[in-house]
Design an enzyme around this catalytic site. Sequence first.
Site, PDB file in Angstrom:
ATOM      1  N   ARG A 156       4.060 -16.449 -30.602  1.00  0.00           N
ATOM      2  CA  ARG A 156       5.324 -16.067 -29.969  1.00  0.00           C
ATOM      3  C   ARG A 156       5.345 -16.514 -28.505  1.00  0.00           C
ATOM      4  O   ARG A 156       6.377 -16.985 -28.007  1.00  0.00           O
ATOM      5  CB  ARG A 156       5.521 -14.555 -30.066  1.00  0.00           C
ATOM      6  CG  ARG A 156       5.670 -14.031 -31.497  1.00  0.00           C
ATOM      7  CD  ARG A 156       5.806 -12.513 -31.507  1.00  0.00           C
ATOM      8  NE  ARG A 156       5.727 -11.943 -32.843  1.00  0.00           N
ATOM      9  CZ  ARG A 156       6.748 -11.808 -33.689  1.00  0.00           C
ATOM     10  NH1 ARG A 156       7.953 -12.206 -33.309  1.00  0.00           N
ATOM     11  NH2 ARG A 156       6.580 -11.276 -34.891  1.00  0.00           N
ATOM     12  N   HIS A 169       9.249 -18.079 -34.156  1.00  0.00           N
ATOM     13  CA  HIS A 169       8.024 -17.555 -34.768  1.00  0.00           C
ATOM     14  C   HIS A 169       8.313 -16.998 -36.156  1.00  0.00           C
ATOM     15  O   HIS A 169       7.529 -17.207 -37.089  1.00  0.00           O
ATOM     16  CB  HIS A 169       7.414 -16.464 -33.894  1.00  0.00           C
ATOM     17  CG  HIS A 169       6.284 -15.737 -34.568  1.00  0.00           C
ATOM     18  ND1 HIS A 169       5.016 -16.248 -34.646  1.00  0.00           N
ATOM     19  CD2 HIS A 169       6.251 -14.547 -35.224  1.00  0.00           C
ATOM     20  CE1 HIS A 169       4.238 -15.408 -35.322  1.00  0.00           C
ATOM     21  NE2 HIS A 169       4.968 -14.362 -35.674  1.00  0.00           N
ATOM     22  N   GLU A 170       9.428 -16.293 -36.293  1.00  0.00           N
ATOM     23  CA  GLU A 170       9.758 -15.692 -37.585  1.00  0.00           C
ATOM     24  C   GLU A 170      10.062 -16.740 -38.654  1.00  0.00           C
ATOM     25  O   GLU A 170       9.942 -16.449 -39.849  1.00  0.00           O
ATOM     26  CB  GLU A 170      10.966 -14.751 -37.435  1.00  0.00           C
ATOM     27  CG  GLU A 170      10.750 -13.564 -36.517  1.00  0.00           C
ATOM     28  CD  GLU A 170       9.663 -12.623 -37.003  1.00  0.00           C
ATOM     29  OE1 GLU A 170       9.434 -12.567 -38.222  1.00  0.00           O
ATOM     30  OE2 GLU A 170       9.039 -11.957 -36.163  1.00  0.00           O
ATOM     31  N   THR A 171      10.454 -17.936 -38.236  1.00  0.00           N
ATOM     32  CA  THR A 171      10.875 -18.975 -39.185  1.00  0.00           C
ATOM     33  C   THR A 171      10.019 -20.232 -39.076  1.00  0.00           C
ATOM     34  O   THR A 171      10.430 -21.305 -39.517  1.00  0.00           O
ATOM     35  CB  THR A 171      12.345 -19.361 -38.926  1.00  0.00           C
ATOM     36  OG1 THR A 171      12.485 -19.802 -37.559  1.00  0.00           O
ATOM     37  CG2 THR A 171      13.274 -18.178 -39.167  1.00  0.00           C
TER      38      THR A 171
END
Length: 302
Positions: free
Chosen positions: A266, A116-118
């Site tokens: 997520r 999710h962060e990337t």
Amino acid sequence: EQCGRQAGGALCPGGLCCSQFGWCGSTADYCTVPGCQSQCSGSGPAPGPGGLTNLISRETFNQMLLHRNDGACPARGFYTYDAFIAAARSFPAFATTGDQATRKREIAAFLAQTSHETTGGAGWAAPDGPYAWGYCYNRELNPPSSYCASDPNYPCAPGKQYFGRGPMQLSWNYNYGQCGRAIGVDLLNNPDLLSSDPTISFKSAFWFWMTPQSPKPSCHNVIIGAWSPSSSDRAAGRATGYGVITNIINGGLECGKGWNAQVEDRIGFYKRYCDILGVSYGNNLDCYNQSPFGNGVSVDSM
């Protein structure tokens, strides 16, 4: 003190357990959770990553992070299976604690949150769905600042910027400083290592995952079931499960506000990865009705 929150998040050498008081050892006094802070197991240091390669093969890793090397991804070619496994050697409790289902669930949760962060895919056609596009970036796009805060312990190096880098998008000088101290790399003076050295980059994400930051537990202890919510946690709606990990990482922006696309993203990654690994999701996947934790290291404050 040698390790843990008493020593800036430092890990014990040789896979030794860090006790609740910040000392390294291999007996139950050091390794028994929930008192143990990092590299914990029931009876001394956990085994190395041989077990990890048995749980997630190169082929499975490539299936999970299907489009990370797509031409549309700025970080194509950066995140490799070999770097993932090499970095895990510094965190031998990762995916080696509990039964096989628990270990697989930890892999799924770690890769889901970092995916999710990337994530890529937004704004262009995303074949195979949005949850096949993790690990598309290794540095923050258009950072709004240099992420330099006044900190006597971890002062900013001249000319350096501490915007989000790596799988967990580590940000701010004090987080680079703590992480670098723990993994033995001078990240304050060399922050670009998180976007140029894939093994160090993965180590930064594992450091965040394995390290508790009071009042938050570690993501690791949550997913293996070693964290028990206190009465105040229960009053805040925080219950054991994947949703608390989202709260640890970005609760200030995403939790306690009802349904939102970020939390759903997520969860979507997590479900896809659990399905690939053949493991159940567990309970309490979202944090929609959870109050955020208090101050501590998190992506929203990074």
